[in-house]
Scaffold this motif. Sequence first.
Motif, PDB file in Angstrom:
ATOM      1  N   LYS A   1       2.429   9.155 -11.218  1.00  0.00           N
ATOM      2  CA  LYS A   1       3.258   8.219 -10.458  1.00  0.00           C
ATOM      3  C   LYS A   1       4.675   8.142 -11.020  1.00  0.00           C
TER       4      LYS A   1
ATOM      5  N   ILE B   1       7.443   6.740  -8.340  1.00  0.00           N
ATOM      6  CA  ILE B   1       6.874   5.475  -7.872  1.00  0.00           C
ATOM      7  C   ILE B   1       6.995   4.425  -8.975  1.00  0.00           C
ATOM      8  N   TYR B   2       6.699   4.823 -10.203  1.00  0.00           N
ATOM      9  CA  TYR B   2       6.935   3.958 -11.360  1.00  0.00           C
ATOM     10  C   TYR B   2       8.186   4.434 -12.090  1.00  0.00           C
TER      11      TYR B   2
ATOM     12  N   VAL C   1      -0.347   9.059   4.124  1.00  0.00           N
ATOM     13  CA  VAL C   1       0.336   7.839   3.715  1.00  0.00           C
ATOM     14  C   VAL C   1       0.958   7.163   4.936  1.00  0.00           C
ATOM     15  N   GLY C   2       0.727   5.868   5.046  1.00  0.00           N
ATOM     16  CA  GLY C   2       1.347   5.107   6.131  1.00  0.00           C
ATOM     17  C   GLY C   2       0.580   5.147   7.437  1.00  0.00           C
TER      18      GLY C   2
ATOM     19  N   GLU D   1       0.840  -1.205   0.000  1.00  0.00           N
ATOM     20  CA  GLU D   1       0.000   0.000   0.000  1.00  0.00           C
ATOM     21  C   GLU D   1       0.878   1.260   0.000  1.00  0.00           C
ATOM     22  N   LEU D   2       1.911   1.195   0.827  1.00  0.00           N
ATOM     23  CA  LEU D   2       2.836   2.324   0.956  1.00  0.00           C
ATOM     24  C   LEU D   2       3.651   2.518  -0.320  1.00  0.00           C
ATOM     25  N   ILE D   3       4.129   1.396  -0.871  1.00  0.00           N
ATOM     26  CA  ILE D   3       4.991   1.453  -2.046  1.00  0.00           C
ATOM     27  C   ILE D   3       4.255   2.066  -3.233  1.00  0.00           C
ATOM     28  N   ARG D   4       2.930   1.830  -3.277  1.00  0.00           N
ATOM     29  CA  ARG D   4       2.151   2.372  -4.392  1.00  0.00           C
ATOM     30  C   ARG D   4       1.842   3.863  -4.226  1.00  0.00           C
TER      31      ARG D   4
ATOM     32  N   LEU E   1       7.843   9.486   6.669  1.00  0.00           N
ATOM     33  CA  LEU E   1       7.657   9.205   5.242  1.00  0.00           C
ATOM     34  C   LEU E   1       7.759  10.481   4.417  1.00  0.00           C
TER      35      LEU E   1
END
Lengths: 270, 397
Positions: free
Chosen positions: B76, B81-82, B103-104, A98-101, B121
């Motif tokens: 992304k 991220i990508y 996030v997180g 979830e975090l990585i995305r 993060l």
Amino acid sequence: MENLKSLRQRYSYSIILLKQLVKTDFKLRYQGSALGYVWTLLRPLALFTTLFIVFDKFLKIGAAIPGYSVYLLLGILLWNYFTEVTNNGISSVVEKGELIRKINFPKYVIVLAGSFSALINLCINFIVLSIFILIVGVDISAYIILLPLILLQLFVFSLALSFLFSALYVKFRDVSYIWEVLLQAAFYATPILYPLALVPDIAAKFLMLNPMAQIIQDARYLLVTQETTTIDQLYGTHMIRLVPYGIVLAFCLYSVYYFRKQSEFFAEEV
Amino acid sequence: MAKNESAIVVKNVYKQFRLPHEQQSTIKEKFINGVRRKNKKYTTQKAIKGVSFDIKKGEFFGIVGRNGSGKSTLLKILAGIYQPTRGSVSVHGRLVPFIELGVGFNPELTGRENVYLNGALLNFSVQEIDSFYDEVVRFAELEDFMDQKLKNYSSGMQVRLAFSMAIQAKADILLVDEVLAVGDADFQQKCFGYFRKLKKQKTTVVFVSHDMSSVREYCDRALLVEEGRVAKTGTPNNIADEYTKLFIESRVGKSDGNQGESAHLGTGQAKIKNIKSQKTITKKSQNLEIEFEVLAKVRLEDIVVGFRCKDSADAAIMGTNTKLEQINSISLDGGEKVRINFSIPNVLNNGEYVVDLMVVSSDGIVYDWIINAVKLSVKTEKKTGYLLEPTYRVKVT
């Protein structure tokens, strides 16, 4: 100059993250259990008690070894650390999917954090071990100063396997089942319960090439009794150490290479 | 800082995803496929097909596009991220992405612990978080809740905490993805306030949105993504118009004079019938006329009849009803019908519009509600880029 600065910045981010992830893991591990962190101690102690009764009292295997209880407990603690790191490591990347995305961060931190959490547990367990040592009364040799080196080897080996497995697990979920079976077999193939003298010479020579066997026997040699059979005694040469060291190094290099290559695609595959 | 320095340069970026053809759902299938893994087929999905653009420092840059156009993939890639399959993205400065707020966040941790985790993060050290912790709590209005677990927060409280953390982010470049879609009106006001502040501070912002009015209001420049390519870059007004055109074409179908897809809602105790309206308005002086009958199936007292006009992005822009216009109460016997006419001076600018018609009771029971009952296209002489174009009378004295 610019490169150096950005490199340092990235490094600081990893350290900040690592600290927080280890802390979080620590807080969440025994959420809602009444005994909480005591379980870290109880689990290996329970296993130890069972095995000690069976192998020392019933089967009398331990009689040949002075300080068998400490000998056994040390083996179990080190083995326990190894299984904890690798088992947690396998699913660590997928669990943080979830975090990585959602955000870009150095992925190795996830695996490293799991490894450090287990290391904290090992340290706590070592406190219990020292109490045992005091009770049983083991002669501590000066060689004990070498123990951190053995623990470093254990840390690196477990971590390397975690990197490899966690990256593989993103693609092939079979990895966790395979590893479960392998670990079960390896527990008996590693001289944790029994003295090596009980095993035929050829088999003993083969078993000791496994880095985990070498690590556990070395640790016992340093901490418990110098009657422990180490790998060099078995082969009669120090050079043979290159084999387990080489295995650790090979895993280390390949795992880092594979993890780095795969981590680019974690966000889309996880 | 040089004025024309680039913050983000995107050069000829391609992105492909490999999607496995067959879904492996059972253990047996997995086993069989595991044995003959070589036979596994992949479809390659090309999400981004050769995109190039650059964003200047200090720019408020909008990225718009329909669902599935590739804009989220693009975002992304910008966020790192990508990794692009081909091409390059270079980012100059500290970039913080808000693909999602909070996030997180972990429900099992307390509010305080989550602030530190989320902060890590976002690349904040513990000391830095200590220094603005009180401010975050105050802004989120959660003073009494910080030692409670996050799972006991309402969703509104979670969003407030996450947003309060987000605005602390010290970034040269911010990536914002539809964050505004969540939260209530009060929260959205806070977001817009934050946007204005960013704009004043000349922070580079990349803003992905469906909401054309905020794109028009905040962006300096915008980009339209369609089928993985850059369809157009230009002024936000230009791009918003272009997007709107794409949207209405896909929703109502190609303009062939039909009324689009209309839908009936309501109890059916009254029916709207015989709708008459222009299909096109070509002159400024022409009034917009909407006329229809309401037929009651049973006796209905004090009914309210109204309409609502929506622009191509489905946002309601005007409308009224008989009650608001203080028409004496309308009551009908079963089988009786009444004819209603709304006549509105044309203040709409060129574009495509749709009208909903409705009949409700005075306490809000919907008897009949036709969504997209009328499709209207305004084609007058266009002067401004605004949604409304009334006839202005300007005097200089």
